[in-house]
Enzyme design. Structure first.
Site, mmCIF file in Angstrom:
data_model
loop_
_atom_site.group_PDB
_atom_site.id
_atom_site.type_symbol
_atom_site.label_atom_id
_atom_site.label_comp_id
_atom_site.label_asym_id
_atom_site.label_seq_id
_atom_site.Cartn_x
_atom_site.Cartn_y
_atom_site.Cartn_z
ATOM 1 C CG HIS A 246 -1.963 -1.056 1.242
ATOM 2 N ND1 HIS A 246 -2.837 -1.252 0.201
ATOM 3 C CD2 HIS A 246 -2.284 -1.992 2.172
ATOM 4 C CE1 HIS A 246 -3.660 -2.248 0.481
ATOM 5 N NE2 HIS A 246 -3.342 -2.720 1.678
HETATM 6 C C1 BDR Z 1 -4.046 1.812 4.187
HETATM 7 O O1 BDR Z 1 -4.587 1.580 5.490
HETATM 8 C C2 BDR Z 1 -3.571 1.283 6.404
HETATM 9 O O2 BDR Z 1 -3.845 0.122 7.103
HETATM 10 C C3 BDR Z 1 -2.304 1.100 5.606
HETATM 11 O O3 BDR Z 1 -1.187 1.596 6.319
HETATM 12 C C4 BDR Z 1 -2.547 1.868 4.340
HETATM 13 O O4 BDR Z 1 -2.135 3.213 4.470
HETATM 14 C C5 BDR Z 1 -4.539 0.728 3.260
HETATM 15 O O5 BDR Z 1 -5.926 0.777 3.151
#
Ligand code: BDR
Ligand code: CA
Length: 323
Positions: A246
């Site tokens: 992500h």
């Molecule tokens: C996002 O949500 C968080 O859990 C992660 O760090 C990322 O930024 C993904 O949906």
């Protein structure tokens, strides 16, 4: 020496946040000028402690400015401990306290002052809820014309079947403060959204993570340890071929936008109801006047990614193989 990009990293560390922070820290293309924190993967106390811990452990010189504890309006959902662990870094042993204090300014003011001091030079990479950015915009709307660019990890637009990870239609960073996100998308600054559409297309396998651990003894074993918890979460959701990338995908966009395909158009966020937190772009190519979107600035969303090249870039940077 190349001209390095001055970066403020707005983050809620967070396993993948920590991996993205190390990506920025190790990149010769980047001068990290500030880390601003927000709640999300942990409470504001936890994520700020984690950012300070990462700063100390890896010798990161950028200051850490503590962000807002909650969203602009309403109640935020509690931290997702089942994804990132109770301490938000995969429950590896961590000190209760760190000795380095946070910066004296709150995050939003730190952002405003840093942008004002470096007109036209600051890139903001935001990988948590958008609260600090929205507060900075409310404090000083002129920063929209003073930043180099904003890159956001958040949202989902349905590409490749990816539409949400908190609800069927909403992604965590947007869902945690939908009003802040809508205000950030309403601002006419150069902004790119790196959403689930592409972040779930790229995965780091155990073999890949293991090789980082074997080949960079300072950073690699840390990444290996924090990702053990994250991997268990993925397996529990039936994702057996590695962890999603992500937040590091937003950093990758900053370093090499040619890794991505984009589509432009104004973006709105659904504020309430069962679709709260949904992000909807009206593509510039769509000849359909609609008051909800028209008159708002056009922004880019990422719709495709060259995952092998992104993974190769992350690996090269972490292993210090870039020139
Ligand atoms: C996002 O949500 C968080 O859990 C992660 O760090 C990322 O930024 C993904 O949906
Ligand atoms: Ca994050």
């Amino acid at each position: 020496m190349m001209n390095r990009k001055k970066v403020i990293f707005d983050t809620d560390p967070g396993i993948d946040d920590a991996m993205a922070l190390l990506f920025l820290h190790k990149s010769p293309q980047v001068e990290l000028v500030g880390i601003t924190t927000g709640p999300g993967n942990g409470t504001i106390d936890v994520t700020t402690r984690n950012a300070l811990y990462l700063k100390e452990r890896f010798g990161i010189s950028a200051p850490v400015a503590r962000g807002a504890a909650g969203p602009l309006a309403g109640e935020a959902p509690p931290p997702a401990a089942f994804v990132h662990g109770q301490n938000a870094l995969g429950d590896i042993p961590l000190p209760e306290r760190v000795t380095t204090p946070p910066h004296e300014l709150p995050a939003f003011r730190f952002i405003v002052e840093t942008v004002r001091r470096n007109p036209g030079e600051i890139s903001i990479v935001a990988v948590g809820r958008m609260t600090n950015l929205a507060l900075a915009l409310r404090e000083d709307p002129e920063i929209v014309g003073l930043v180099e660019q904003v890159v956001i990890m958040g949202g989902a637009f349905g590409y490749h079947g990816h539409s949400g990870n908190v609800s069927p239609v909403s992604e965590a960073n947007i869902h945690g403060d939908p009003l802040a996100a809508d205000e950030v998308f309403a601002a006419a600054w150069p902004l790119t959204v790196v959403g689930l559409d592409v972040t779930k297309q790229t995965r780091m396998s155990n073999a890949y993570l293991r090789s980082l651990a074997d080949e960079n003894p300072k950073i690699g074993p840390f990444i290996w340890e924090i990702t053990r918890f994250y991997e268990k979460f993925h397996i529990s959701r039936g994702v057996l071929d590695g962890i999603y990338v992500h937040d590091s995908s937003a950093v990758a966009f900053l370093l090499d936008p040619s890794l991505f395909v984009t589509r432009t158009g104004p973006i709105r966020v659904v504020m309430e109801g069962i679709a709260a937190g949904q992000t909807i772009q009206k593509a510039d190519s769509l000849n359909l006047p609609h008051a909800g979107w028209d008159g708002r600035p056009s922004h880019a969303i990422c719709t495709d990614v060259d995952s092998p090249r992104l993974l190769a870039l992350y690996r090269r940077v972490i292993l210090g193989e870039t020139d």
